[in-house]
Structure formats: structure tokens, C-alpha cells
Design an enzyme around this catalytic site. Structure first.
Site, PDB file in Angstrom:
ATOM      1  N   ASP A 186       0.798  -1.130  -0.011  1.00 14.44           N
ATOM      2  CA  ASP A 186      -0.025   0.215   0.169  1.00 14.44           C
ATOM      3  C   ASP A 186       1.090   1.321   0.077  1.00 14.44           C
ATOM      4  OD1 ASP A 186      -2.947   1.027   0.253  1.00 14.44           O
ATOM      5  OD2 ASP A 186      -1.709   2.127   2.044  1.00 14.44           O
ATOM      6  N   TYR A 246      -1.861  11.327   1.868  1.00  9.82           N
ATOM      7  CA  TYR A 246      -2.800  11.723   0.924  1.00  9.82           C
ATOM      8  C   TYR A 246      -2.861  12.988   0.780  1.00  9.82           C
ATOM      9  CZ  TYR A 246      -4.357   6.741   1.718  1.00  9.82           C
ATOM     10  OH  TYR A 246      -4.597   5.377   1.773  1.00  9.82           O
ATOM     11  N   HIS A 269      -7.003  -6.434  -1.310  1.00  8.20           N
ATOM     12  CA  HIS A 269      -5.748  -5.515  -0.939  1.00  8.20           C
ATOM     13  C   HIS A 269      -4.909  -5.745   0.400  1.00  8.20           C
ATOM     14  CE1 HIS A 269      -3.945  -1.556  -1.077  1.00  8.20           C
ATOM     15  NE2 HIS A 269      -4.279  -1.558   0.147  1.00  8.20           N
TER      16      HIS A 269
END
Length: 293
Positions: free
Chosen positions: A102, A209, A271
Site C-alpha cells: 500500500d 494523501y 488488498h
């Protein structure tokens, strides 16, 4: 699981980092993603150590027991990459095998692109190559899956949502996200809630982010995309095919950017491949890393 690792910390690239370490031999650095911390790799640390590697899994800056500098600018991709370079030096090595899942994979890709001399072999778990992801973000099939990253750009609201009802959203991610029921235990979730609730941690985690969005398309800039797209180091990509955040097309054409590439698809993993298929991930990593010895 008997804990054979030790806990360590040091000032690295101007920030205090915490990490766990186990084993001796060639250095392997394991980089976790959002919203985990070093514990995201805890199923792989003992097998890698038993296979003859010195395994180091840090809390990346902003997470858990590591320092949490304020401001999104402190979480630029280039800064995160330099954290890893400096950590490897701090550990007394010039280079290391590097694995990332990730967000840890985002950093690992960029490390291999910016500083290939610091990477022996690269392992990526469900994290897209920058050039491929840039292509996919222009297409609805990936853009719609990345809605949460756009939500994280809002001030304060994402923090409020995560904290609501005792971090219920965080628990929902780990209960509902994996392909294998019970992939994350009650103890795992307790640890993740504890880490996210540390002062300053949640905003720091979201700042990955926020900083990334501000530098999209800025090729070669301090926090933007690397100046080159080609990874020259031997690379293993492990991909859980039931990933709801990253579509399978992130593997299409990857060999164009990674000449020495192996792809291991795991059809029944999500994921959260490190938790869905921990033994298969460890086995494939050990086999790949040993090929380089």
C-alpha cells in the site's frame, strides 16, 4: 506467535522513528501502508528472519510510535523516500532489500526510482507503479475506486469520521475488507485503534494523501513523480486480485517500466494480501530474495 523481535528507535532524517528488528543476514526493510503501522508485516517478520535475513519493520513517520511532524509538507513522497535511505544508513548498511505494501509500496517504488543504488531487490504488495497509476487515474475504472483519497483531502471531516463511535470505520475496514474471514483478529484491530488514537497520528496519516494530491503531475519536483519511470532493480510484485481499491489494470504494461519483473497474482486475496495469504506472501518473498544471494 512468540515475539522474537526487538524494539528500537533513532533519529532518522530529522524525525524519530521506531522500528522492530529480528534476525541476522542481508537487510530487509518492510514498509507498511495506511491505516496500519509496522504490525502490518508482523506475520512475515519471523519467517523472513528464520530464512536468514535481518528484518527491520519501521513505523513510518506519522504512525504509531514514530515522530509526527505537523503539516502536510512534511509527508511529501521525497521526504518519505529519504527516511528509508537514512534508516538504511543508520542501520549500518549501504543498501537493502526493500518491500512495501500500500503506501509503503508507493514509497518503495519511488525509492527504487530515485535511489536504485540503495536497493538490492524490490518487493511490492498491492501498490501501483507511479506511471501506471497516473494512467489509471485518468480512467473511471480506477478513479471511482480512489474516492476515499479525494475524501481525505477535506479538512477535519475525515478525522471526525474515523474517530466516530470508537474508530468504527477503522474496524469496518479490517472486518469487511479482507477476502479471508477473520484475517484480522480482535487483537490486530485493537492495536490499530490504539496506534491511530495516539496524539497527532490520524492527521499525520491522512497527510500522506493530502501531500500526494498537491504534487500530482509535478514530475521531478520535491514531492512529485520521479524524473524517470524505469525501475532497474529486480522486482517482485505480489497482487491480491480481489483488491477493491486498486484495479487489476494496474498490472497492465508494467513490464514496460520494470524490465526485471516477476508478478505473483493471488486470486483469493484482497488488498490486504499480507493478512489474507500470509504464508504464501512469506514463501514468495523468501524465494525471490534468496535468488539474489
Amino acid at each position: 506467535m512468540a515475539e522474537g523481535w526487538t524494539h528500537n528507535e533513532g533519529v532518522v532524517n530529522g524525525v524519530r522513528l521506531h522500528w522492530v528488528e529480528q534476525g541476522s543476514g542481508p537487510l530487509v526493510v518492510l514498509l507498511h501502508g495506511f491505516p496500519e503501522f509496522w504490525w502490518g508485516w508482523h506475520r512475515q517478520v519471523p519467517p523472513l528472519a528464520a530464512a536468514g535475513f535481518r528484518v527491520v519493520a519501521p513505523d513510518m513517520r506519522g504512525y504509531n510510535l514514530s515522530g509526527k511532524p505537523k503539516g502536510a509538507a512534511n509527508y511529501r513522497a521525497s521526504t518519505l523516500v529519504q527516511d528509508v535511505v537514512s534508516l538504511v544508513r543508520h542501520l549500518g548498511e549501504a543498501r537493502a532489500h526493500v518491500a512495501g505494501h500500500d503506501w509503503g509500496g508507493v514509497v518503495a517504488w519511488r525509492l527504487a526510482l530515485r535511489h536504485p543504488e540503495r536497493v538490492d531487490r524490490l518487493v511490492i504488495a498491492n501498490a501501483p507503479h507511479p506511471a501506471v497509476f497516473s494512467r489509471e487515474l485518468k480512467r473511471p475504472r480506477q478513479l471511482f475506486r480512489s474516492w476515499y483519497a479525494m475524501f481525505f483531502q477535506l479538512p477535519l471531516l475525515p478525522e471526525l469520521v474515523f474517530r466516530a463511535n470508537g474508530y468504527a470505520m477503522l474496524e469496518r475496514i479490517f472486518r469487511d475488507g479482507p477476502a479471508r474471514p477473520g484475517a484480522f483478529s480482535d487483537e490486530d484491530i485493537r492495536r490499530y485503534k490504539e496506534a491511530m488514537s495516539r496524539p497527532g497520528a490520524l492527521t499525520a496519516m491522512l497527510n500522506y494523501y493530502r501531500s500526494f494530491a498537491r504534487t500530482l503531475g509535478h514530475r521531478g519536483a520535491a514531492g512529485g513523480a520521479p524524473a524517470t519511470d524505469t525501475v532497474t532493480r529486480p522486482t517482485l510484485v505480489i497482487w491480491g486480485e480481489r483488491d477493491t481499491a486498486l484495479n487489476l489494470h494496474n498490472l497492465d504494461g508494467l513490464e514496460r517500466y520494470v524490465p526485471d519483473l516477476r508478478i505473483e497474482r493471488i486470486p483469493d486475496a484482497s488488498h490486504w494480501v499480507l493478512a489474507d495469504a500470509p504464508d504464501r506472501v512469506s514463501e514468495r518473498m523468501i524465494r525471490f530474495l534468496r535468488d539474489g544471494e
